[in-house]
Design a protein around this motif. Structure first.
Motif, PDB file in Angstrom:
ATOM      1  N   UNK A  47       0.834  -1.203   0.000  1.00 45.15           N
ATOM      2  CA  UNK A  47       0.000   0.000   0.000  1.00 45.15           C
ATOM      3  C   UNK A  47       0.871   1.256   0.000  1.00 45.15           C
ATOM      4  N   UNK A  48       1.898   1.272   0.824  1.00 44.86           N
ATOM      5  CA  UNK A  48       2.754   2.446   0.943  1.00 44.86           C
ATOM      6  C   UNK A  48       3.505   2.735  -0.349  1.00 44.86           C
ATOM      7  N   UNK A  49       4.037   1.710  -0.982  1.00 41.68           N
ATOM      8  CA  UNK A  49       4.757   1.900  -2.244  1.00 41.68           C
ATOM      9  C   UNK A  49       3.795   2.391  -3.329  1.00 41.68           C
ATOM     10  N   UNK A  50       2.611   1.796  -3.375  1.00 44.91           N
ATOM     11  CA  UNK A  50       1.623   2.230  -4.373  1.00 44.91           C
ATOM     12  C   UNK A  50       1.245   3.690  -4.172  1.00 44.91           C
ATOM     13  N   UNK A  51       0.969   4.073  -2.923  1.00 45.73           N
ATOM     14  CA  UNK A  51       0.620   5.463  -2.635  1.00 45.73           C
ATOM     15  C   UNK A  51       1.789   6.406  -2.923  1.00 45.73           C
TER      16      UNK A  51
END
Length: 200
Positions: A176-180
């Protein structure tokens, strides 16, 4: 003493009202909306410190996400408010003008004109903050480091063993963090440019 919480709340509401009325609200909304999960997941990963590589990556990413939010506030405040040196430079500029008119040259460096930095919320002020502000220069270095850090996170994510159940929660946090992070990288420039529509 009884009025102290009310005064603090009043000051906070005034600041929040000023912030909501800024032309750079889209920039701030995008910055906070896409970086808050990184900070939250960094704190939530503390329980799973056994997966050291993922844990360390999430903690450093949380710090960098917090710096993005602070940097967004810094940029908007520098654009919105007149700097203290601008007030003093207008006083010294008149004496410099008088000396230049008299044929004296102070040095080989150019002295900024009164309005070179522009007024609050002006295109000239945005240019000055983005190109000449020392805090912005440091923030650009942080953004470059963050981009490298995101790429390192992708590498760690691809090399981690998906079968390790203890690290599954951290893997989902990283996904999630990398995508965001990539969404923020893509959208932040557009949000900043959209804020120009409201400048005077």
């Amino acid at each position: 003493v009884i009025c102290l919480p009310c005064k603090a709340l009043n000051l906070g509401c005034e600041r929040l009202g000023d912030l909501l009325c800024t032309p750079f609200m889209p920039f701030l909304v995008v910055t906070f909306a896409l970086n808050t999960p990184g900070v939250v997941y960094g704190f939530m990963s503390v329980d799973n410190y056994g997966c050291s590589d993922l844990f360390r990556w999430l903690i450093v990413n949380a710090v960098l996400s917090g710096i993005h939010m602070f940097g967004g506030m810094y940029i908007v405040n520098r654009i919105r408010e007149p700097a203290a040196e601008e007030l003093s430079s207008s006083k010294t500029q008149s004496s410099v003008d008088k000396m230049e008119e008299g044929g004296y040259v102070l040095n080989n460096f150019s002295v900024p004109k009164n309005n070179e930095r522009g007024g609050p919320n002006s295109f000239q002020r945005v240019k000055h903050v983005l190109c000449y502000d020392k805090g912005m220069a440091l923030y650009i270095l942080v953004v470059v480091f963050w981009m490298v850090w995101i790429c390192m996170g992708v590498n760690r994510r691809l090399t981690v063993d998906d079968g390790n159940e203890a690290c599954d929660e951290l893997i989902s946090y990283m996904n999630i963090t990398i995508s965001l992070g990539y969404v923020w990288m893509t959208v932040i420039g557009v949000a900043f440019c959209c804020s120009f529509l409201c400048l005077r």
